[in-house]
Design a protein around this motif. Structure first.
Motif, mmCIF file in Angstrom:
data_model
loop_
_atom_site.group_PDB
_atom_site.id
_atom_site.type_symbol
_atom_site.label_atom_id
_atom_site.label_comp_id
_atom_site.label_asym_id
_atom_site.label_seq_id
_atom_site.Cartn_x
_atom_site.Cartn_y
_atom_site.Cartn_z
ATOM 1 N N ALA A 54 21.550 25.080 25.507
ATOM 2 C CA ALA A 54 22.781 24.285 25.468
ATOM 3 C C ALA A 54 24.100 25.340 25.298
ATOM 4 O O ALA A 54 25.150 25.198 25.549
ATOM 5 C CB ALA A 54 22.737 23.483 24.237
ATOM 6 N N VAL A 57 24.064 24.672 18.706
ATOM 7 C CA VAL A 57 23.474 23.675 17.814
ATOM 8 C C VAL A 57 24.117 23.877 16.375
ATOM 9 O O VAL A 57 24.076 23.059 15.651
ATOM 10 C CB VAL A 57 22.106 23.554 17.791
ATOM 11 C CG1 VAL A 57 21.449 23.356 19.366
ATOM 12 C CG2 VAL A 57 21.482 25.001 17.436
ATOM 13 N N SER A 58 24.466 25.096 15.996
ATOM 14 C CA SER A 58 24.818 25.303 14.863
ATOM 15 C C SER A 58 26.380 25.556 14.928
ATOM 16 O O SER A 58 27.110 25.463 16.002
ATOM 17 C CB SER A 58 24.242 26.712 14.110
ATOM 18 O OG SER A 58 24.696 27.414 14.771
ATOM 19 N N THR A 85 21.934 31.080 17.520
ATOM 20 C CA THR A 85 22.778 29.946 16.933
ATOM 21 C C THR A 85 21.768 29.592 15.598
ATOM 22 O O THR A 85 20.755 28.996 15.811
ATOM 23 C CB THR A 85 22.728 28.897 17.793
ATOM 24 O OG1 THR A 85 21.560 28.336 18.447
ATOM 25 C CG2 THR A 85 23.576 29.242 18.981
ATOM 26 N N ALA A 143 19.243 31.244 21.300
ATOM 27 C CA ALA A 143 19.784 30.271 22.416
ATOM 28 C C ALA A 143 19.492 30.727 23.646
ATOM 29 O O ALA A 143 19.473 29.859 24.605
ATOM 30 C CB ALA A 143 21.181 29.947 22.076
#
Length: 427
Positions: free
Chosen positions: A286, A322-323, A382, A387
């Motif tokens: 992502a 995501v973080s 991440t 990632a």
């Protein structure tokens, strides 16, 4: 060898007709007759253009034009230049694979070539049978092949599969076996074309070792490579080819320096050193690297650096981590695939970036590296999740690694990769 000359090239030119063969096909009788003619010349093989009339009136290109030079017995001559400037064409003519259009080359002595490993392999024959077939094609006698057979097989590291048809070999196994055969020739003149860029890392390491052995034996060598470190440290002199013509013939170190300076100037304002990738090239991350460019500390695009220079990467990201934050990492590998150095913003420096920041500068150096070719891989974390990783995205070359008073250029493949501070004194 005549007057201590191993190779004499005079006004050598090669014209290609794009899209169509220039000459009609030869019969088997023509080929055998040609071989006999070469054999009849004894130790002096003269390569001259073949009579023939072109049937192509379309576009033409001169791969070589008016190339002249001499190579002395025992000299190791490097040939450098960008892709498509005629380097391989020159070696193919000297190897009697291709005929010149104009001019000639005289070769005094038994010549062997490492141009296309695996030459002559037949997929239906076993590895054992192909060793004999390929050896004969490369100019070895059957007794010579038999004497070296065990050594060839051991070098290839495919003993278990030696009686298996080559059609069942992986491409890597075929390359290993082909190089093993070619590397065990005992020529007086060796023609080598970019063997250091073929095969896996272990295979490349063997290539480098074999080239070092050749250099110590006093053979005459023509060595084509894009590896400037290898050219500088294996070769005494070098030729820089551009557009089929000789730009410079000097000591290897001077030619490499002039060539790399010209390349830096050529691409200083171009996008040559900017690499981009689309979402389709990324697996399922992502948050990922979308763009990277490589520059020196002056902000100039280049992949050529000297000892103690600093290297800068400008990296850009797409997507959302995501973080809330992320950290960036780099990994430097040498030409044998060995990890040389690692950098990590988070783990090493406790530096993390907010997810809204999508562009970073990574400064690396001073580069206390020995001469040679290196690559940089990038990774982004991440939280505790890796990632994205972009493997070997930024290749670069270190030239003129001369940190000490002697001025000796220290080659990576022979003297390690890093240069540590040192001193010597009486006690």
């Amino acid at each position: 060898m005549k007057n201590n000359i191993a190779i004499r090239v005079k006004d050598l030119s090669k014209l290609y007709h794009i899209g169509e063969n220039r000459y009609s096909y030869h019969t088997l009788r023509d080929t055998i007759t040609s071989w006999c003619r070469v054999a009849a010349c004894g130790m002096k093989n003269i390569l001259k253009p073949k009579d023939g009339t072109s049937r192509n009136n379309g576009e033409t290109i001169w791969a070589l034009k008016g190339v002249s030079f001499e190579v002395k017995q025992g000299e190791i001559l490097g040939i450098i230049g960008r892709n498509g400037v005629g380097k391989t064409t020159l070696l193919r003519i000297l190897s009697r694979i291709t005929e010149p259009t104009e001019g000639y080359a005289e070769i005094y002595g038994r010549a062997g070539s490492l141009l296309e490993v695996g030459t002559g392999f037949h997929p239906e024959l076993t590895g054992r049978e192909n060793i004999y077939l390929s050896g004969v094609i490369l100019g070895m006698k059957r007794t010579e092949i038999k004497r070296k057979f065990d050594e060839i097989v051991a070098f290839s590291e495919i003993e278990r599969f030696i009686d298996t048809p080559v059609k069942h070999f992986s491409s890597g196994m075929s390359v290993r076996l082909g190089f093993a055969v070619a590397a065990h020739l005992e020529p007086e003149i060796l023609l080598v074309d970019e063997v250091l860029a073929v095969g896996d890392m272990a295979f490349q390491k063997k290539c480098l070792g074999k080239m070092g052995d050749v250099a110590k034996k006093g053979l005459t060598v023509l060595f084509v490579s894009h590896n400037m470190g290898a050219i500088s440290n294996l070769c005494e002199s070098a030729i820089w080819l551009d557009n089929g013509q000789i730009m410079e013939r000097e000591t290897a170190k001077k030619v490499v320096r002039d060539y790399t300076d010209a390349q830096m100037e050529r691409f200083s304002d171009s996008s040559y050193y900017i690499v981009e990738r689309s979402r389709a090239e990324v697996k399922d991350s992502a948050f990922y690297f979308s763009r990277v460019e490589i520059l020196n500390e002056k902000g100039e695009h280049t992949d050529i650096f000297r000892y103690n220079d600093k290297l800068n990467l400008i990296v850009e990201f797409l997507g959302d981590p995501v973080s809330s934050d992320y950290s960036a990492e780099f990994y430097i590998y040498n030409e044998l695939g060995q990890l040389v150095s690692v950098g990590a913003s988070g783990a090493y420096h406790n530096v993390y970036f907010n997810k809204t920041i999508k562009k970073l500068r990574i400064e690396i150096g001073p580069l206390i590296l020995t001469s040679g070719r290196y690559t940089i891989s990038l990774s982004v974390m991440t939280g505790t999740i890796r990632a994205d990783t972009w493997e070997h995205v930024c290749p670069f070359t270190i030239i003129e690694s001369r940190p000490f008073r002697s001025g000796w250029d220290i080659p990576a493949f022979r003297e390690g990769v890093c240069i540590l501070q040192q001193s010597f004194e009486e006690v």
